[in-house]
Design a protein around this motif. Structure first.
Motif, PDB file in Angstrom:
ATOM      1  N   ASP A 146      39.671  58.479  84.784  1.00 26.17           N
ATOM      2  CA  ASP A 146      38.945  57.292  84.336  1.00 26.17           C
ATOM      3  C   ASP A 146      37.914  57.646  83.277  1.00 26.17           C
ATOM      4  OD1 ASP A 146      40.246  55.426  85.853  1.00 26.17           O
ATOM      5  OD2 ASP A 146      38.743  55.348  87.444  1.00 26.17           O
ATOM      6  N   ASP A 147      37.248  58.791  83.458  1.00 26.37           N
ATOM      7  CA  ASP A 147      36.144  59.148  82.578  1.00 26.37           C
ATOM      8  C   ASP A 147      36.598  59.730  81.247  1.00 26.37           C
ATOM      9  OD1 ASP A 147      34.313  58.298  84.438  1.00 26.37           O
ATOM     10  OD2 ASP A 147      34.043  60.274  85.339  1.00 26.37           O
ATOM     11  N   ARG A 202      41.610  49.735  93.903  1.00 35.87           N
ATOM     12  CA  ARG A 202      40.932  48.477  93.600  1.00 35.87           C
ATOM     13  C   ARG A 202      39.811  48.700  92.592  1.00 35.87           C
ATOM     14  NH1 ARG A 202      40.325  47.938  99.194  1.00 35.87           N
ATOM     15  NH2 ARG A 202      38.081  47.697  98.874  1.00 35.87           N
ATOM     16  N   PRO A 203      39.412  47.644  91.864  1.00 37.71           N
ATOM     17  CA  PRO A 203      38.388  47.820  90.834  1.00 37.71           C
ATOM     18  C   PRO A 203      37.004  48.066  91.416  1.00 37.71           C
ATOM     19  CG  PRO A 203      39.026  45.511  91.019  1.00 37.71           C
ATOM     20  CD  PRO A 203      39.981  46.280  91.879  1.00 37.71           C
ATOM     21  N   GLY A 222      45.552  55.515  74.199  1.00 39.00           N
ATOM     22  CA  GLY A 222      45.870  54.493  75.184  1.00 39.00           C
ATOM     23  C   GLY A 222      44.821  54.365  76.253  1.00 39.00           C
ATOM     24  N   VAL A 223      45.084  53.507  77.215  1.00 36.13           N
ATOM     25  CA  VAL A 223      44.156  53.289  78.304  1.00 36.13           C
ATOM     26  C   VAL A 223      44.395  54.366  79.348  1.00 36.13           C
ATOM     27  CG1 VAL A 223      43.179  51.546  79.843  1.00 36.13           C
ATOM     28  CG2 VAL A 223      44.392  50.842  77.797  1.00 36.13           C
ATOM     29  N   ASN A 224      44.120  55.620  78.946  1.00 32.58           N
ATOM     30  CA  ASN A 224      44.329  56.750  79.834  1.00 32.58           C
ATOM     31  C   ASN A 224      45.690  56.731  80.507  1.00 32.58           C
ATOM     32  OD1 ASN A 224      41.887  58.087  79.426  1.00 32.58           O
ATOM     33  ND2 ASN A 224      40.819  56.711  80.790  1.00 32.58           N
ATOM     34  N   GLY A 225      46.702  56.402  79.723  1.00 36.50           N
ATOM     35  CA  GLY A 225      48.059  56.482  80.245  1.00 36.50           C
ATOM     36  C   GLY A 225      48.584  55.194  80.829  1.00 36.50           C
ATOM     37  N   ASP A 226      47.723  54.202  81.047  1.00 40.30           N
ATOM     38  CA  ASP A 226      48.174  52.935  81.600  1.00 40.30           C
ATOM     39  C   ASP A 226      48.449  51.939  80.483  1.00 40.30           C
ATOM     40  OD1 ASP A 226      47.915  53.892  84.086  1.00 40.30           O
ATOM     41  OD2 ASP A 226      46.119  52.784  84.625  1.00 40.30           O
ATOM     42  N   GLY A 227      49.403  51.096  80.725  1.00 32.90           N
ATOM     43  CA  GLY A 227      49.635  49.998  79.793  1.00 32.90           C
ATOM     44  C   GLY A 227      50.237  50.397  78.479  1.00 32.90           C
ATOM     45  N   PRO A 275      37.911  49.076  86.112  1.00 38.17           N
ATOM     46  CA  PRO A 275      38.620  47.788  86.126  1.00 38.17           C
ATOM     47  C   PRO A 275      39.821  47.724  85.188  1.00 38.17           C
ATOM     48  CG  PRO A 275      36.256  47.422  86.149  1.00 38.17           C
ATOM     49  CD  PRO A 275      36.461  48.899  85.932  1.00 38.17           C
ATOM     50  N   ASP A 276      39.767  48.425  84.075  1.00 47.90           N
ATOM     51  CA  ASP A 276      40.893  48.395  83.136  1.00 47.90           C
ATOM     52  C   ASP A 276      42.126  49.114  83.667  1.00 47.90           C
ATOM     53  OD1 ASP A 276      39.282  47.015  81.427  1.00 47.90           O
ATOM     54  OD2 ASP A 276      38.967  48.654  80.022  1.00 47.90           O
ATOM     55  N   ARG A 277      41.968  49.869  84.769  1.00 45.45           N
ATOM     56  CA  ARG A 277      43.083  50.663  85.285  1.00 45.45           C
ATOM     57  C   ARG A 277      43.385  50.362  86.742  1.00 45.45           C
ATOM     58  NH1 ARG A 277      42.202  55.599  85.867  1.00 45.45           N
ATOM     59  NH2 ARG A 277      44.328  56.289  85.552  1.00 45.45           N
ATOM     60  N   ALA A 278      42.740  49.343  87.282  1.00 43.83           N
ATOM     61  CA  ALA A 278      42.922  49.024  88.695  1.00 43.83           C
ATOM     62  C   ALA A 278      44.259  48.316  88.930  1.00 43.83           C
ATOM     63  CB  ALA A 278      41.760  48.162  89.176  1.00 43.83           C
TER      64      ALA A 278
END
Length: 947
Positions: A329-330, A726-727, A336-341, A757-760
């Protein structure tokens, strides 16, 4: 002026008045901000100081090291087209020009890739640097440069570095960019010279964000703390091959035989049985349906059912993996969004279906929004293409890297989307003293010591330990030291002692040849050249789409893709002590799927499955995107070409902007059958009547539906997930994990979410479309149950939960947008903010104000073609975007179109900082000049670099 550059015409501000110390720089920035707010006092000095770092774009400069003159022609948007007479001059000029526009961005990127962010930003980045040093991207990049790359590629990288350093020579930080002046408030950081390895290491950072299913692997393990195998399987349904078509439908791949390479050694693999598939663009080749031998795994690309308990029961890593998740997360995202999306759209339509009679190719990669954009537009032109100057190419590249990554040359065009193939595995490791257990024996760690320099503080030393599966990530986080303490393993597993470590195996941690591939693709003339070049594009694995001016289209999947034993499909953490979970090699490049001139006349790639597993003997991944975007694009193409219709360049642009919501099409008919008693809820529900399911920015119906969708996900799934998914900020009273049967209210414990929250989860992407689609026919499924909260009713079936979601969404939007539904719009919820990735997110407030821009109210949404993504667990804000859009017209390259998310410049007060963003938000594309005549006509500034 730098000692190796001189200006004969044009303006290059002097250095007087720019070395005033920290206090003076602070005053300058305050005055700039005052000017920005309309205060005139002191404005002349403020503007002059800020403009000191703006590039010279007119006149003449002398650049030591050139062999001949180079022209840099910029259009009205500051996009450069470079003309030279030798390859070395071309790439040296590219380095110089990119440094003019974007050096601060380049500098941050290389510090991130090498784990040296603390040198720039102080102790707040030490944890990130520790993690990045453990991965060792820069070490691998250096190995690539020393041992893998061709002599020609090294020459180009050296020329590029010389160009960057020519720009830097004699400059202080504040001469280069406003951000360096801001950094001067807290430390005395000085930019250092550029090296060829700095360019290569950026490819590792890009690969990290495009690494495939590592997050799914973590999430499936985390889910075991609260959910059973059947429930987890519900949340990871199989890919719908019959509904959403795979990329390769008529393609082929070579006979699967020969040596499987791994680390210089090879092992043979036999194949038995063939099920040949014919591709119209090549000869029929056999496909092995019964591959045998160590490397021949007859896995499927979709199955995840029951993975919570598979692989010797090692999936139960519980909340310990939350420590790794928090580290991820940090980390600042590279692209990208740390690999998500991470997604993208790219498709090509052959000439039989186009107005021009030649192919049209579209591409829009979906990446994190950043300021400046991750992409840099430019053209690299040899005045005369020959053996000494081989390039005539234009497109998108990364600041800090020579060549063009996506675009076209005079003969071919290409685009990319993330393939999503599984190239990472997490391994549990039994640590014993100074070693780890493998195959019944203790093996010593490979270790190295790293020293992290910290701006304003003392250096910190760390020891990196590696197993034969890769570096121990668990050494970098206190919670990860406990990894495996609760992991469910079989009875044959070694004693856990104080817990298992966690190691990462990843293809990008081995030296590769991707930089060679970039230069080879840039000069490819045909399909054969392109395929040969693509075979060197090892990491990250990408879907490559192709078209040429001879009216051919194609697709190929390159990449270093692991072979795993049949018992391990790479979807969950594996026991590192067991040899059968080691990778047995890599799929040979000739055995990877491709497609050439399919009869249907078009190819679509949008992160869907590459090929139906029934037609292919190897497991590529268990975690494809689920095909919502790809099938919508396919449907749009088919609707255009039916009855002999033809597609234009603007048709391709319009397809890129398609906002249609597949999940709305599925759910709205059922939502309209619900009868809420409350008149205000009924009023909102009526917005869905007659709605065409498009998510325009001004649509009230889209706002309400997406709020309903978010609440459906939260009630049905989100509130039942473990805290690690969860966020942050979402706190629930839940039953203790180890209870048998329902707990009394007094026995429940309060647990708060731990994920950014962007990765929850549930994020609301097309995996969740598929989850809900399958449950629609199970109206009494336990997933549809949710308890009463306050005055909100409990639900015990699907329709009751939908009713609750309609209620909750109404009052959520009332709080956010007001009670009057006539004032609602999707764009008011779905906003894009562009932020400088460093000081724009963590700097002083006035610096953030100076560097950041927005908001823009956007249409589009999650898993739509116009993929302005949002995370349903975290909110409605835009978290990834089509980072650029292009449409290449092979019939007339000068009629191609392109756009970038921001602008060419990284200088906050440049006219080209965000000058493309409004047009991007409106779905417009800019003219893309390529021929000498078209470029000359579009030129507004011309700079001549002389030797």
């Amino acid at each position: 002026m730098p000692p190796n550059t001189t200006a004969s015409t044009g303006q290059q501000p002097g250095k007087s008045g720019r070395r005033k110390g920290r206090k003076a720089r602070l005053i300058v920035l305050v005055l700039v901000l005052a000017l920005f707010g309309g205060v005139a006092y002191g404005s002349y000095w403020s503007i002059s100081t800020v403009r000191a770092s703006f590039p010279q774009t007119k006149g003449t400069l002398t650049l030591k090291g050139l062999s001949g003159p180079v022209e840099v022609k910029r259009d009205n948007y500051g996009i450069p087209q470079i003309y030279a007479s030798s390859d070395a001059d071309l790439f040296m000029a590219q380095g110089y020009v990119q440094a003019q526009d974007r050096f601060y961005e380049m500098d941050v990127r290389r510090h991130m890739a090498s784990g040296r962010l603390s040198e720039m930003f102080g102790k707040s980045q030490v944890d990130n640097d520790e993690f990045l040093r453990t991965l060792g991207w820069d070490r691998v990049a250096k190995q690539e440069y020393d041992t893998k790359l061709s002599a020609t590629t090294k020459k180009y990288l050296q020329a590029y570095a010389e160009g960057v350093n020519s720009y830097l020579q004699g400059k202080d930080g504040e001469d280069i960019s406003l951000e360096y002046a801001a950094l001067g408030f807290t430390n005395e950081y000085k930019p250092q010279t550029w090296t060829p390895v700095d360019s290569i290491s950026w490819l590792k950072a890009m690969a990290w964000d495009l690494r495939g299913n590592m997050q799914d692997e973590i999430d499936r393990a985390l889910l075991t703390s609260r959910l059973g195998p059947k429930q987890i399987a519900d949340l990871y349904p199989q890919y719908p091959y019959s509904r959403n078509k795979a990329i390769v439908q008529e393609g082929q791949y070579s006979e699967l035989a020969g040596a499987f390479q791994q680390g210089g050694t090879s092992g043979s693999s036999g194949t038995s049985g063939t099920s040949g598939t014919n591709g119209t663009g090549g000869t029929s080749t056999g496909t092995a349906s019964g591959a045998s031998g160590a490397s021949g795994t007859n896995g499927t690309a979709s199955g995840t059912s029951g993975t919570a308990s598979g692989a010797s029961g090692t999936a139960g890593l519980d909340s310990q993996l939350g420590g790794l998740t928090r580290v991820l997360d940090d980390l600042p995202p590279a692209v990208g969004v740390n690999g998500d999306g991470i997604g993208s759209n790219s498709w090509v339509v052959g000439g039989t279906h186009t107005i021009t009679g030649k192919p049209l190719l579209a591409n829009d990669p979906h990446l994190s929004p950043s300021l400046p954009s991750v992409w840099y537009q430019m053209g690299l032109h040899c005045r005369s293409v020959s053996s000494t100057c081989q390039y005539d190419v234009s497109g998108y590249t990364f600041a800090g890297m020579p060549g063009v990554v996506i675009g076209h040359n005079q003969d071919i065009a290409w685009g990319m989307t993330n393939s999503g193939v599984d190239v990472t595995d997490l391994y549990l490791e039994k640590i014993t003293g100074n070693g780890y257990l493998y195959d019944g024996k203790v093996k010593p760690f490979e270790t190295r010591e790293e020293t992290i320099k910290v701006a304003g503080g003392s250096p910190k030393k760390i020891v990196v330990r590696e197993t034969n599966n890769g570096p121990l990530l668990s050494d970098r986080d206190e919670e990860l030291v406990k990894v495996g303490k609760k992991a469910a393993v079989d009875t044959a597993a070694p004693d856990r002692g104080d817990g298992y470590g966690v190691a990462l195996r990843w293809t990008a941690l081995q030296p590769g040849t991707t930089m060679d591939a970039v230069f080879a693709m840039d000069k490819a003339k045909n399909w054969t050249d392109f395929r040969k070049a693509a075979s060197q594009f090892e990491v990250p694995s990408q879907n490559l789409i192709y078209a040429d001016n001879e009216n051919h289209i194609g697709y190929t999947l390159p990449g270093r893709i692991p072979l795993r034993e049949e018992s391990d499909n790479g979807s969950i953490p594996a026991p590192g002590w067991d040899p059968k979970y080691r990778w047995s090699g890599y799929i040979p490049q000739d055995a990877l799927p491709y497609e050439y001139d399919p009869e249907r006349g078009y190819i679509v790639t949008a992160n869907q499955a590459v090929i139906d597993p029934d037609k292919y003997p190897y497991t590529l991944t268990a975690d494809w995107g689920y095909g919502a975007r790809s099938q919508r694009i396919t449907d749009l193409i088919q609707s255009k070409i039916k009855d002999g219709g033809k597609i234009s360049t603007d048709d391709m642009r319009q397809m890129q902007l398609d906002n249609s919501s597949e999940i709305a099409r599925l759910l709205v008919p059922t939502l309209l059958k619900i009868d809420p008693e409350n008149k205000d809820v009924r009023e909102a529900q009526k917005l869905l009547e007659g709605w065409d399911y498009t998510q325009d920015a001004d649509s009230a119906a889209a706002a309400y539906f997406n709020a309903v969708w978010r609440n459906v996900l939260k009630l049905a799934f989100g509130n039942k997930l473990p805290k690690e998914l969860r966020p942050k900020g979402q706190c629930l009273w839940v039953e203790p994990v180890n209870t048998t049967g329902p707990a009394d209210e007094a026995e429940k414990v309060r647990e708060c979410g731990q994920r950014d929250p962007d990765r929850a989860q549930p994020d609301g992407g097309d995996r969740w479309f598929e989850v809900v689609r399958k449950l629609m026919d199970q109206p009494d499924s336990e997933w549809w149950s949710t308890p009463k909260v306050g005055t909100r009713p409990a639900a015990h079936n699907r329709d009751q939960l939908f009713k609750r979601a309609l209620i909750d969404a109404r009052w959520e939007l009332t709080a956010k947008l007001g009670k009057d539904i006539d004032s609602w719009s999707w764009g008011r919820l779905h906003r894009l903010f562009l932020k400088n990735q460093t000081l724009g997110t963590a700097g002083p407030g006035f610096v953030q104000y100076a560097l950041n821009r927005g908001p823009w109210e956007l249409g589009g949404g999650e898993a739509t073609v116009n993929a302005t993504g949002w995370n349903a667990a975290g909110g409605y804000g835009v978290v990834w975007v089509p980072s650029m859009r292009m449409v290449v017209n092979l019939g007339d390259l000068d009629k191609s179109k392109w756009i970038n998310l921001t602008g060419a410049s990284g200088h906050a007060y440049s006219a080209h900082y965000v000058d493309q963003t409004d047009k991007w938000a409106d779905g417009e594309l800019l003219p893309w000049a390529f021929s000498d005549q078209a470029v000359e006509k579009s030129t507004s500034d011309k700079l001549v670099l002389k030797p």
